[in-house]
Design a protein around this motif. Structure first.
Motif, short mmCIF file in Angstrom:
data_model
loop_
_atom_site.label_atom_id
_atom_site.label_comp_id
_atom_site.label_asym_id
_atom_site.label_seq_id
_atom_site.Cartn_x
_atom_site.Cartn_y
_atom_site.Cartn_z
N LEU A 309 -30.44 3.71 98.68
CA LEU A 309 -29.51 4.81 98.47
C LEU A 309 -29.60 5.77 99.65
N ASN A 310 -28.46 6.02 100.31
CA ASN A 310 -28.42 6.91 101.46
C ASN A 310 -27.54 8.11 101.13
N LEU A 311 -28.16 9.30 101.04
CA LEU A 311 -27.44 10.55 100.78
C LEU A 311 -27.61 11.54 101.93
N ARG A 312 -27.96 11.06 103.08
CA ARG A 312 -28.16 11.92 104.24
C ARG A 312 -26.92 12.76 104.54
N LEU A 313 -27.15 13.97 105.03
CA LEU A 313 -26.07 14.87 105.44
C LEU A 313 -25.11 15.20 104.30
N ILE A 337 -34.80 5.38 99.97
CA ILE A 337 -33.93 6.52 99.70
C ILE A 337 -33.95 7.45 100.91
N HIS A 338 -32.76 7.91 101.30
CA HIS A 338 -32.61 8.80 102.45
C HIS A 338 -32.00 10.11 101.96
N LEU A 339 -32.79 11.19 102.03
CA LEU A 339 -32.35 12.51 101.61
C LEU A 339 -32.41 13.51 102.76
N GLY A 340 -32.33 13.01 103.98
CA GLY A 340 -32.38 13.88 105.15
C GLY A 340 -31.22 14.85 105.18
N SER A 341 -31.47 16.08 105.67
CA SER A 341 -30.44 17.10 105.85
C SER A 341 -29.68 17.39 104.56
N ASN A 342 -30.43 17.78 103.52
CA ASN A 342 -29.82 18.10 102.23
C ASN A 342 -30.26 19.46 101.69
N SER A 368 -36.31 13.99 106.44
CA SER A 368 -36.16 14.68 107.73
C SER A 368 -35.12 15.80 107.64
N CYS A 369 -35.32 16.83 108.47
CA CYS A 369 -34.37 17.94 108.59
C CYS A 369 -34.13 18.66 107.27
N GLU A 392 -42.77 3.54 104.96
CA GLU A 392 -41.99 4.41 105.85
C GLU A 392 -41.81 5.75 105.17
N PHE A 393 -42.16 6.83 105.89
CA PHE A 393 -42.03 8.18 105.34
C PHE A 393 -41.66 9.11 106.48
N ASP A 394 -40.38 9.48 106.57
CA ASP A 394 -39.89 10.30 107.68
C ASP A 394 -39.92 11.77 107.27
N LEU A 395 -40.77 12.54 107.93
CA LEU A 395 -40.91 13.97 107.65
C LEU A 395 -40.62 14.82 108.88
N ARG A 396 -39.88 14.27 109.82
CA ARG A 396 -39.56 15.02 111.03
C ARG A 396 -38.72 16.26 110.69
N LEU A 397 -39.07 17.37 111.31
CA LEU A 397 -38.35 18.64 111.13
C LEU A 397 -38.23 19.04 109.66
N ALA A 398 -39.27 18.72 108.89
CA ALA A 398 -39.27 19.10 107.48
C ALA A 398 -40.22 20.27 107.22
N GLY A 399 -40.90 20.76 108.26
CA GLY A 399 -41.73 21.94 108.14
C GLY A 399 -43.00 21.75 107.32
#
Length: 432
Positions: A309-313, A337-342, A368-369, A392-399
């Protein structure tokens, strides 16, 4: 009397310059192939000689169903296109040729101007060779009818209240329903390289276009992948598409990314999740907020087929993020699951720390983001303590802080190494 005998010879004459009768026959067959294609009656060695000399400009009506030799179709492809990668076409040169040839005709088709038979006449020729169509351009009519229209033909259309300019594109229905092996359909309704001739109506995916496409896709029983991207698909068009995709027997991947789908459209997709065999769903870069995310989460909690499931942006925020997290506490099928920039923050991290501790199916998460914060990062780290599945765990620019991110990645890398080792040992175990 004295006689002198002289022998006069041509030093350049040779018996080899006289063609064999077989060679003359082959030349004649090649020269007259369009009118008299007697290919099947030749010996195999003679067939190959004919194939090597045939023009790639012969009418497809002659060659399509008669010639299967891959070297001939390779010549047809390489003489026409500079880049030809058959790995994307089942390693078949013939399939590459017919799919790209058909795609080029569709990209250049102008409604009310181009003869529809240019497409329809190709159906009996290419129907056995087309598995995928990628059309990233649909040209509008040259003359635009400015009258406004309102469609009210069905229940799903009754809510469509916004009138629009009648700029309808080529109706794919007659074509794709006649392609029995069509498995993938990638479409974008717009115009490439319009330059200074830019007009908004060049990028208008009308409701009539949507209705025609939805009915056609419903009839494509073998369709596995459907992508409709960058086409201004809004909530009403999404609902119409979903209405025709419910209970589709083969569809496993749906991509509606880079459109205008909001909460109502997301609710419709939520119904589709549990009324289909979907495995991959991409709703990246739309306008889904927390209500739409909650509807998707409700479907996810009951679903057993969706793996990605991709919900990015989008903008699901914490209300949406928390709902999805709670759904993943019970879901056992989703792997990515992709929840980047939400616009997610600590509350979402809190619920996902529980997901990480309990869910054994998820292998990839992207946050991410977002704005998870230091405390949110620590909670995610606590959840990862006993996690053995996530690779895989992308936490770039997540503070979440560099130290926390590094510690989480150490666990992820360990899981990845363990998964790789397990995959290497599995064949040996099977042999035993």
């Amino acid at each position: 009397s004295h006689c002198t005998h002289r022998i006069i010879e041509d030093p350049e004459w040779s018996l080899a310059t006289v063609p064999h009768l077989t060679e003359l026959c082959i030349q004649h067959i090649v020269h007259n192939f369009e009118k008299n294609p007697i290919f099947d009656r030749l010996l195999p060695e003679h067939q190959q000689k004919v194939l090597d000399r045939l023009s790639t400009g012969l009418p497809l009506a002659v060659t399509a169903n008669l010639i299967s030799d891959e070297n001939y179709w390779k010549r047809c492809c390489t003489e026409r296109w500079e880049v030809c990668d058959i790995s994307n076409y089942g390693h078949s040169w013939k399939r590459l040729f017919f799919e790209r040839h058909l795609e080029n005709i569709l990209k250049c088709f102008i409604p009310n101007t181009t003869d529809p038979n240019q497409v329809l006449d190709l159906i009996p020729i290419c129907k056995d060779h087309v598995r995928k169509l990628e059309v990233d351009q649909f040209l509008p009519p040259l003359k635009v009818d400015q009258k406004e229209e309102v469609d009210d033909d069905s229940v799903t259309e009754s809510d469509f209240e916004v009138s629009e300019v009648s700029v309808h594109h080529y109706d794919l229905g007659a074509l794709i329903t006649a392609l029995p092996h069509l498995e993938e359909l990638h479409l974008t309704y717009g115009v490439k390289d319009c330059g200074m001739n830019f007009e908004w109506n060049l990028f208008n995916f009308s409701y009539q276009d949507c209705r025609n496409l939805a009915v056609a896709v419903k009839m494509c029983y073998n369709l596995k992948v459907f992508k409709l991207t960058r086409s201004k698909v809004d909530d009403e068009k999404t609902r119409l598409l979903v209405h025709n995709l419910l209970d589709h027997p083969s569809l496993v991947e749906l991509n509606l990314s880079h459109n205008l789908i909001g909460d109502r459209g997301a609710r419709a997709v939520g119904k589709l999740i549990n009324r289909s065999r979907l495995e991959i769903l991409d709703l990246c870069n739309n306008q889904i907020q927390h209500l739409g995310a909650q509807a998707l989460a409700q479907a996810l909690a009951e679903n057993s087929t969706l793996t990605s499931l991709n919900l990015r942006l989008n903008c699901v925020e914490d209300k949406g993020g928390e709902a999805i997290g709670r759904a993943l506490l019970t879901n056992t099928s989703l792997k990515s699951i992709h929840l980047g920039s939400n616009n997610l923050s600590e509350p979402t991290a809190t619920i996902f720390s529980q997901v990480l501790a309990q869910n054994t199916t998820l292998t990839s998460i992207n946050f991410s983001c977002n704005h998870l914060g230091l405390d949110g990062g620590k909670q995610l780290l606590d959840g990862m303590a006993d996690n053995k599945a996530l690779t895989e765990f992308d936490l770039r620019l997540a503070g979440v802080g560099q130290e926390t991110e590094d510690l989480i990645h150490q666990i992820v890398w360990a899981n990845r190494d363990a998964a790789r080792l397990g995959s290497l040992q599995q064949p040996s175990a099977t042999l035993l």
